[in-house]
Design an enzyme around this catalytic site. Structure first.
Site, mmCIF file in Angstrom:
data_model
loop_
_atom_site.group_PDB
_atom_site.id
_atom_site.type_symbol
_atom_site.label_atom_id
_atom_site.label_comp_id
_atom_site.label_asym_id
_atom_site.label_seq_id
_atom_site.Cartn_x
_atom_site.Cartn_y
_atom_site.Cartn_z
ATOM 1 N N ARG A 81 -5.827 0.716 2.909
ATOM 2 C CA ARG A 81 -6.881 1.406 2.159
ATOM 3 C C ARG A 81 -7.113 2.825 2.688
ATOM 4 N NH1 ARG A 81 -10.621 -2.344 2.432
ATOM 5 N NH2 ARG A 81 -9.878 -3.305 0.515
ATOM 6 N N HIS A 85 -7.100 6.014 0.291
ATOM 7 C CA HIS A 85 -8.286 6.858 0.143
ATOM 8 C C HIS A 85 -8.043 8.270 0.673
ATOM 9 C CE1 HIS A 85 -11.714 3.977 -0.943
ATOM 10 N NE2 HIS A 85 -10.585 3.351 -1.160
ATOM 11 N N ASP A 86 -7.081 8.427 1.546
ATOM 12 C CA ASP A 86 -6.706 9.767 1.997
ATOM 13 C C ASP A 86 -5.971 10.516 0.893
ATOM 14 O OD1 ASP A 86 -6.219 11.955 3.776
ATOM 15 O OD2 ASP A 86 -4.189 11.188 4.085
ATOM 16 N N SER A 93 -7.166 14.046 5.737
ATOM 17 C CA SER A 93 -8.531 14.577 5.674
ATOM 18 C C SER A 93 -9.564 13.465 5.791
ATOM 19 C CB SER A 93 -8.745 15.367 4.377
ATOM 20 O OG SER A 93 -8.543 14.547 3.237
ATOM 21 N N ASN A 126 -16.477 5.457 -0.068
ATOM 22 C CA ASN A 126 -15.912 5.174 1.249
ATOM 23 C C ASN A 126 -16.854 4.456 2.198
ATOM 24 O OD1 ASN A 126 -13.372 6.282 0.811
ATOM 25 N ND2 ASN A 126 -13.989 8.331 1.488
ATOM 26 N N HIS A 145 -5.126 -5.627 -3.031
ATOM 27 C CA HIS A 145 -6.327 -6.433 -2.882
ATOM 28 C C HIS A 145 -6.010 -7.920 -2.750
ATOM 29 C CE1 HIS A 145 -9.422 -3.305 -4.579
ATOM 30 N NE2 HIS A 145 -8.844 -2.932 -3.458
ATOM 31 N N THR A 146 -4.758 -8.245 -2.618
ATOM 32 C CA THR A 146 -4.385 -9.614 -2.287
ATOM 33 C C THR A 146 -4.731 -9.935 -0.838
ATOM 34 O OG1 THR A 146 -2.594 -11.247 -2.453
ATOM 35 C CG2 THR A 146 -2.018 -9.104 -1.539
ATOM 36 N N THR A 167 -5.554 -16.946 -0.774
ATOM 37 C CA THR A 167 -4.722 -16.599 0.394
ATOM 38 C C THR A 167 -5.125 -15.212 0.889
ATOM 39 O OG1 THR A 167 -3.004 -15.731 -1.092
ATOM 40 C CG2 THR A 167 -2.751 -18.006 -0.322
ATOM 41 N N ASP A 220 0.670 -11.534 -0.988
ATOM 42 C CA ASP A 220 1.448 -12.237 -2.001
ATOM 43 C C ASP A 220 0.963 -11.806 -3.382
ATOM 44 O OD1 ASP A 220 -0.975 -13.609 -2.391
ATOM 45 O OD2 ASP A 220 -0.378 -15.244 -1.050
#
Length: 323
Positions: free
Chosen positions: A66, A70-71, A80, A98, A197-198, A246, A251
């Protein structure tokens, strides 16, 4: 006339050379072997530090992925996001996208410290973020890839730009598609990158609205279960896994969850809500290899966003502050 024509051609050629020599370095200067001579043990050092961090806390893999994402979405992949506030600028860490979702700064500090000991002033924080994201994925059985290197670090950050450019967890599908397209990423990139987001967790404050705002695209049992740890008031920082099945393995279960209306964030579930990305979610839910392949391609593509290379930017000695 021939002499004059020759002089004109020579002058034009010299002018072109001068223009080229003064052009900023392009993405072509990035190379997977960028540190092969200047810091040959850089990649193994980063891998070791990231592996140790993920072993201590499995969630850290998601956090490092992440951070890189997000950078890149704010001023490009220039580290940054790592900068603390200074008297001259307010950084990105406290942007509302953030404040409740990015972490792992101490891991990057540790990586940078280790690399500085073996190769002072050589490896950029931006490259460390890119490599750490790759190594974090591999550490939780996710895909791995060759990272192009040669990025340099920015000397400033912007909370305003972060809030303008980072996607919203409450965003519609149209918002997300537009946000990604503005960064040169297509619909497939959006869905593949969302698949990160797994793994990882989200704070209650980021998904409370989905649980209580009459969102119909949510499984009733899933809603009831998530409400237990996320009341209508209080508990903003309470965590829930983005993938309930999980949560610590990279996955394709995330996509299966979306089909069952069990996406934790609103911005997750809109990917499978009768819109143009439904087919991609369905494809990845059935074909993990296709997801992995597209995730790799999207990560490499994202890593090329608005880079500082050549003589632009700097190589920070410490990732939290400009030199």
């Amino acid at each position: 006339m021939r002499v004059m024509a020759s002089m004109i051609r020579l002058t034009t050629f010299i002018t072109m050379l001068m223009v080229i020599s003064n052009m900023p370095y392009s993405h072509a200067e990035l190379s997977t072997a960028f540190y092969a001579k200047s810091c040959p043990t850089a990649l193994s050092t980063i891998k070791s530090a990231v592996g140790s961090a993920v072993s201590r806390e499995r969630r850290m893999a998601a956090s490092l992925l992440r951070l890189h994402f997000h950078d890149c979405f704010v001023q490009g992949c220039d580290a940054s996001v790592l900068l603390d506030d200074t008297p001259s600028f307010t950084g990105e860490k406290t942007a509302f996208q953030n404040a409740q979702s990015i972490r792992g700064f101490e891991v990057i500090d540790d990586v940078k410290s280790r690399v500085e000991k073996i190769c002072p002033g050589v490896v950029s924080c931006a490259d460390i973020l890119a490599v750490a994201a790759r190594d974090a994925s591999a550490a939780v059985s996710g895909p791995t890839w060759k990272v192009k290197l040669g990025r340099r670090d920015s000397t400033s950050a912007s909370k305003t730009k972060a809030e303008q450019n980072l996607p919203l967890v409450t965003g519609s599908l149209e918002h997300l598609l537009s946000n990604f397209r503005n960064k040169g990423l297509n619909d497939r990139d959006l869905v593949a990158l969302s698949g990160a987001h797994t793994i990882g967790q989200a704070a209650c404050v980021t998904f409370r609205g989905r649980l209580y705002n009459n969102d119909t695209n949510i499984d009733a049992g899933f809603r009831s279960n998530r409400r237990r740890g996320c009341p209508t008031t209080g508990g903003d920082g309470n965590l829930a896994p983005l993938d309930l099945v999980t949560p610590n393995s990279f996955d394709n279960t995330y996509f299966k969850n979306l089909i069952q209306k069990k996406g934790l964030l609103h911005s997750d579930q809109v990917l499978f809500s009768g819109g143009s990305t439904d087919n991609l979610v369905a494809e990845y839910s059935k074909n993990r290899a296709a997801f992995n392949s597209d995730f790799i391609a999207a990560m490499v593509k994202m890593g090329d966003i608005e880079l500082l290379t050549g003589s632009s930017g700097q190589i920070r000695k410490m990732c939290r502050v400009p030199n």
